[in-house]
Design an enzyme around this catalytic site. Structure first.
Site, mmCIF file in Angstrom:
data_model
loop_
_atom_site.group_PDB
_atom_site.id
_atom_site.type_symbol
_atom_site.label_atom_id
_atom_site.label_comp_id
_atom_site.label_asym_id
_atom_site.label_seq_id
_atom_site.Cartn_x
_atom_site.Cartn_y
_atom_site.Cartn_z
ATOM 1 C CE LYS A 1 8.662 90.031 45.283
ATOM 2 N NZ LYS A 1 7.759 90.553 46.291
ATOM 3 C CB THR B 1 6.626 96.320 47.079
ATOM 4 O OG1 THR B 1 6.935 94.919 47.059
ATOM 5 C CG2 THR B 1 6.051 96.721 45.735
#
Length: 194
Positions: free
Chosen positions: A39, A18
């Site tokens: 995501k 991330t």
């Protein structure tokens, strides 16, 4: 520049996917590119999808960015549908120059990359033993015929970081660069991907 589409995957959990995704997205947006993020699968308590969206200034609905959110791992009957993920992906990608898709534990990243025709950016947590995990992931990409854009070494814990030169000699894949602990993403990494 043609449209680029990447899946950001890691050698294991908590290696900085991330962080890398946000940094790449922000840097690409700063260069004037329209960047889409996803995501596809995540947990209810995670804020990864929101962080990615914020990094690129996305106004897309969260149901497109993260169509599957679970409190507990799904039973096989409730597993994420790749066709639905592809629909969400295509809706976002139609408006973007670059797509960054962060993989998740609950969805096979090789299946995701193959179904969406994504280049793989491998994030390697810089810690002892990372070369073996990276080698296995690279071999898996090769066996599936996936295009590996390269790997990024991410310093998860500076106290256990390994030497990146020895890793470069070991791994048979393009080295994009190293993101050091609490430092910005180096410019050459972004330039190699745009």
């Amino acid at each position: 520049m043609g449209r680029r589409r990447f899946v950001i995957t890691g050698t294991e959990a908590r290696v900085g996917k991330t962080t890398i995704g946000c940094a790449l997205g922000f840097a690409m947006r700063a260069r004037g590119l329209r960047v889409g993020v996803m995501k596809p699968v995540d947990t209810l308590e995670s804020k990864d999808a929101q962080a990615l969206a914020l990094a690129v200034g996305s106004t897309m609905p969260m149901d497109l960015i993260c169509p599957y959110r679970y409190g507990t791992p799904p039973a096989s009957a409730d597993a994420p549908d790749l066709a639905h993920i592809a629909e969400c992906f295509n809706e976002i990608a139609a408006q973007c120059d670059v797509m960054l898709v962060e993989s998740a534990i609950m969805l096979d990243s090789a299946d995701l990359a193959a179904s969406l025709d994504l280049e793989v950016v491998l994030v390697i947590g810089n810690r002892p033993g990372c070369a073996d995990a990276a080698t296995l992931t690279i071999q898996r990409c090769d066996s599936r015929g996936l295009k590996l854009a390269g790997y990024i070494l991410c310093d998860c814990d500076p106290a256990t970081a390994v030497d990146d030169e020895s890793l470069q000699q070991t791994l048979k894949a393009p080295y994009l660069g190293r993101m050091r602990h609490r430092e910005p993403l180096p410019r050459p990494i972004v330039e190699k991907l745009i």
